[in-house]
Design a protein around this motif. Structure first.
Motif, PDB file in Angstrom:
ATOM      1  N   PRO A 171      12.535 -34.458  31.987  1.00 53.67           N
ATOM      2  CA  PRO A 171      12.470 -34.943  33.367  1.00 53.67           C
ATOM      3  C   PRO A 171      13.654 -35.858  33.669  1.00 53.67           C
ATOM      4  O   PRO A 171      14.011 -36.719  32.869  1.00 53.67           O
ATOM      5  N   CYS A 172      14.277 -35.622  34.807  1.00 47.47           N
ATOM      6  CA  CYS A 172      15.508 -36.329  35.189  1.00 47.47           C
ATOM      7  C   CYS A 172      15.197 -37.643  35.894  1.00 47.47           C
ATOM      8  O   CYS A 172      14.622 -37.665  36.988  1.00 47.47           O
ATOM      9  N   GLN A 173      15.616 -38.749  35.271  1.00 46.66           N
ATOM     10  CA  GLN A 173      15.522 -40.073  35.872  1.00 46.66           C
ATOM     11  C   GLN A 173      16.852 -40.374  36.550  1.00 46.66           C
ATOM     12  O   GLN A 173      17.893 -40.241  35.924  1.00 46.66           O
ATOM     13  N   ILE A 174      16.801 -40.745  37.814  1.00 43.54           N
ATOM     14  CA  ILE A 174      18.015 -41.147  38.513  1.00 43.54           C
ATOM     15  C   ILE A 174      17.956 -42.656  38.730  1.00 43.54           C
ATOM     16  O   ILE A 174      16.958 -43.181  39.229  1.00 43.54           O
ATOM     17  N   TYR A 175      19.031 -43.315  38.305  1.00 46.70           N
ATOM     18  CA  TYR A 175      19.217 -44.739  38.528  1.00 46.70           C
ATOM     19  C   TYR A 175      20.352 -44.916  39.528  1.00 46.70           C
ATOM     20  O   TYR A 175      21.287 -44.108  39.573  1.00 46.70           O
ATOM     21  N   VAL A 176      20.283 -45.978  40.325  1.00 50.57           N
ATOM     22  CA  VAL A 176      21.327 -46.278  41.301  1.00 50.57           C
ATOM     23  C   VAL A 176      21.720 -47.747  41.219  1.00 50.57           C
ATOM     24  O   VAL A 176      20.973 -48.575  40.682  1.00 50.57           O
ATOM     25  N   MET A 177      22.879 -48.033  41.791  1.00 51.91           N
ATOM     26  CA  MET A 177      23.408 -49.380  41.838  1.00 51.91           C
ATOM     27  C   MET A 177      24.296 -49.523  43.075  1.00 51.91           C
ATOM     28  O   MET A 177      25.115 -48.630  43.344  1.00 51.91           O
ATOM     29  N   ALA A 178      24.124 -50.610  43.788  1.00 51.17           N
ATOM     30  CA  ALA A 178      25.053 -50.937  44.896  1.00 51.17           C
ATOM     31  C   ALA A 178      26.278 -51.599  44.274  1.00 51.17           C
ATOM     32  O   ALA A 178      26.161 -52.460  43.401  1.00 51.17           O
ATOM     33  N   LEU A 179      27.448 -51.209  44.726  1.00 51.01           N
ATOM     34  CA  LEU A 179      28.692 -51.769  44.202  1.00 51.01           C
ATOM     35  C   LEU A 179      29.243 -52.886  45.078  1.00 51.01           C
ATOM     36  O   LEU A 179      30.108 -53.627  44.653  1.00 51.01           O
ATOM     37  N   LYS A 180      28.786 -52.958  46.313  1.00 49.61           N
ATOM     38  CA  LYS A 180      29.321 -53.960  47.241  1.00 49.61           C
ATOM     39  C   LYS A 180      28.230 -54.919  47.668  1.00 49.61           C
ATOM     40  O   LYS A 180      27.077 -54.627  47.680  1.00 49.61           O
TER      41      LYS A 180
END
Length: 152
Positions: free
Chosen positions: A143-152
């Protein structure tokens, strides 16, 4: 030393060396070969220790505001030495300076495999946040876990 690599042949050479040494994570031949092939066209950052490349990280654009940490590998002898963190920090700087607002990464969902749990913990420690799990994005066993991050 962390450096950005621009030569396509050098990118393929480094990615092949590292990914073939990390078959526990990159065991599917077609996927590994695809990473090696495509890495030549991505933003490529490498770790050089004692005049030997021991790790790399690639960023690929997934939208005009978003870049993906597409593939990353550090030779096992250098795990937990800070090289992965240095590669990530350099990638984050490059992505920000290039005008991207977000970074994402896909990995196997936490709890499926101990080796991938370590990878998940690394991404969380870098500041990524859970976005969503896609149970069949790759297949039911991964199962694919997607993580995100704001850069600004």
């Amino acid at each position: 030393m962390i450096e950005q690599i621009f030569d396509k042949n050098e990118k393929r050479k480094i990615s092949r060396k590292v990914l073939e040494a990390l078959r526990e994570w990159f065991e599917v031949d077609e996927s590994r070969e695809q990473y090696i092939r495509e890495s030549a066209d991505w933003i490529f950052i490498a770790a050089n220790e004692n005049r030997e490349h021991v790790g790399f990280l690639c960023l690929k654009e997934t939208g005009k505001d978003t870049v993906e940490l597409a593939v990353m590998g550090v030779m096992k002898n250098y795990h937990r030495s800070g090289i992965g963190r240095q590669l990530f920090e350099k990638a984050k700087t490059i992505a920000t300076e290039s005008g991207y607002s977000f970074m994402q990464v896909k990995t196997v969902q936490m709890g499926k495999y101990p080796d991938y749990d370590k990878t998940n913990l690394f991404y969380l420690s870098c500041g990524f946040k859970e976005l969503e799990v896609f149970p069949t994005y790759w297949d039911e066993d991964n199962p694919c876990q997607i993580y995100v991050m704001a850069l600004k």
